[in-house]
Write a protein that holds these residues in place. Sequence first.
Motif, short mmCIF file in Angstrom:
data_model
loop_
_atom_site.label_atom_id
_atom_site.label_comp_id
_atom_site.label_asym_id
_atom_site.label_seq_id
_atom_site.Cartn_x
_atom_site.Cartn_y
_atom_site.Cartn_z
N VAL A 99 47.07 -5.18 87.94
CA VAL A 99 47.89 -6.21 87.31
C VAL A 99 49.15 -5.63 86.65
O VAL A 99 50.09 -6.34 86.35
CB VAL A 99 47.04 -7.02 86.30
N ARG A 102 52.30 -6.59 88.22
CA ARG A 102 52.45 -8.02 88.43
C ARG A 102 53.86 -8.52 88.10
O ARG A 102 54.40 -9.40 88.75
CB ARG A 102 51.41 -8.75 87.57
N VAL A 112 48.79 -18.44 96.70
CA VAL A 112 47.34 -18.27 96.65
C VAL A 112 46.67 -19.28 97.59
O VAL A 112 45.75 -18.95 98.34
CB VAL A 112 46.82 -18.45 95.21
N GLU A 123 50.28 -7.86 96.91
CA GLU A 123 49.02 -7.29 96.45
C GLU A 123 48.89 -5.84 96.90
O GLU A 123 48.39 -4.99 96.18
CB GLU A 123 47.84 -8.13 96.96
N SER B 185 43.10 -12.97 93.70
CA SER B 185 44.55 -12.82 93.91
C SER B 185 45.22 -12.23 92.67
O SER B 185 44.62 -12.10 91.61
CB SER B 185 45.17 -14.17 94.21
N LEU B 186 46.51 -11.95 92.83
CA LEU B 186 47.30 -11.46 91.70
C LEU B 186 47.33 -12.47 90.57
O LEU B 186 47.34 -12.11 89.39
CB LEU B 186 48.74 -11.19 92.17
N LEU B 187 47.32 -13.75 90.94
CA LEU B 187 47.35 -14.79 89.91
C LEU B 187 46.07 -14.74 89.08
O LEU B 187 46.11 -14.81 87.85
CB LEU B 187 47.50 -16.16 90.58
N ARG B 189 44.19 -12.14 88.67
CA ARG B 189 44.26 -10.92 87.86
C ARG B 189 45.13 -11.14 86.63
O ARG B 189 44.88 -10.59 85.56
CB ARG B 189 44.84 -9.77 88.68
N THR B 190 46.18 -11.96 86.81
CA THR B 190 47.05 -12.27 85.67
C THR B 190 46.26 -13.02 84.61
O THR B 190 46.34 -12.70 83.42
CB THR B 190 48.23 -13.14 86.15
#
Lengths: 255, 342
Positions: A99, A102, A112, A123, B185-187, B189-190
């Motif tokens: 992260v 990010r 997503v 990613e 997803s990265l979201l 993880r955020t």
Amino acid sequence: MLKVENLTKMFGGLAAVHDVSVEFEARGINAIIGPNGAGKSTFFNLISGVHKPTSGRILIDGQDVSRMRCDQVARLGVGRTFQTTHLFEQATVLDNLIVGHRLRTRSGLWDVLVNSRRLQREERECRDKARAALDFVGLAHLENRVVLDISQEERKRVAFALALATEPKLVLLDEPAAGVNPEETEGLARLIRKMAEHGLTVCLIEHKMDMIMGLADKIMVLNYGEKIAEGTPAEIKADPTVIEAYLGSDHDAAA
Amino acid sequence: MHRLASLLSGRGSRLFLLACALVFPLLAKSEYQVYVMASAFIWAIAVYGLNIITGYCGQLNLAHGGFFAIGAYALAILTADHGWNFWPAFVAAALVAAAVGALVGLVSLRLKEHFFAIFTLCVGFIIYLLIDKWEELTHGAVGIRGIAAPDGLGLVDFSQTVPFYYLALAFLVLAIWFAGRLAASLLGRTFMAIRNGDALAQSLGIDLMRNKLLAFVLSTTYAGVAGALYASMIRFVGPEEANPNHTFDMITYLLVGGFGTLFGPLAGTVGIVWITQSLQFLEDYRMIIFGPLIVVLVIFMPRGVVGTFLGWKLRKDTEAARAKGPRAGAKVAPAKEANTNA
């Protein structure tokens, strides 16, 4: 690189930081020292945008950041570590670090939903960046270990890696060597020097004087929120106000 | 043991779960059991929503039951009072829950930790009061009858229990699918970085308000969808739907299953619904069994059934990885020593 002009922060009637002006050069290692309650952490919180200054300006590469939110300052290239970093203990080291990158990605809810190509690419980038940062701090072999299982010093390094994954220009390290033994302190000092050698500007708060004196290019001394001295380690050591306010009493206590 | 772990969490076990759910109506002893299972699925969808804001993002939302009721009432009012068709009303119900969620989120997410929890507890109660007192809109204590069942487009009759069961299952699968994709997803993880701490997340350049608001709206949308499904199954809604107790039921489901895990909401909801059902004969005395059971669970499995299992599996995995790589193993050994000393 970092220029602070007449920075003041009042909490109620108390000036936690009072009229501090200082300039830190790029690629240097700068230390901020001072007794407990001198305003060091507040100073960091002001630079990174946690607190808004009461008056004064903070310029990073000429850009005024004094009114920006924390995350905006981070995106401009200010990374930081905390005295204690709360990592996600039940996850692996690498999972904790992904992260970190990010803020350099743009994928949102839609990506997503449709598992877009951009999301997949970003990613991958985050994962690569996390690996690179972990490698930089010398913990590549711990990638798949659970954070719960790693030592205090390794956690410190993971926290460094997390800050590095944000691709900072300036890193603020709050007591990076607190709670680790002398041998490990030396290792961390080497790592901090390596950061500077790779073009980062480092700014650290630390109470371990031996470490600071050997590491810093420039030291600023705060006392009761005011800057009482600034200079090279040799100059600071010889400064009578500093000795009186801080080093003298502290050295006696330490000995 | 390690084999068992990977067997339980692999793709195969998911398909097995799905297969079990698909054949359940054929094996059930009565239609009532199918009905209970369908309602458990609907609650599970709502709990998946709660898991997004509370499990992944770490914000304890105590208004969740209120948003469930908003979804239920939106569908009820639109279909029974305004004669809308089911599917447009269903989409509208989800959107209403999302919109109210956005408004409430904008205000409440300015608060942190327990302040946020207390504020949302009040919001949940205000939603209950509004539904109970605003008679022109909600018919007050009388409730709303004549809610449309899901429209089968002439192919299926969803007012029958078994077809409805499959509809609820389909929505549940969709809910889990999206939650899984989000979490990986990265979201996701955020969100989890925010759960670990506001200060650290911000220092990583994460916009707290934006991400918390997104998680909140996602969670209320889940609640709205679940509420709308619930209304179309029961075909009646009353103020009781908004009783803040439902929020605490859902938190219990999540707690037992495991906060922030993908299969915790499912395990917790289905498990507790069936335990409650089988203790029904004890009436209110079932709490004597239920209470201690939850206390024991919280003491010995603070991360829930699924969370505890995943922790155990992660450990097995890393041990196996370490045993395989002798180079890594050698480097790692002193650290472990230091750890056991401390």
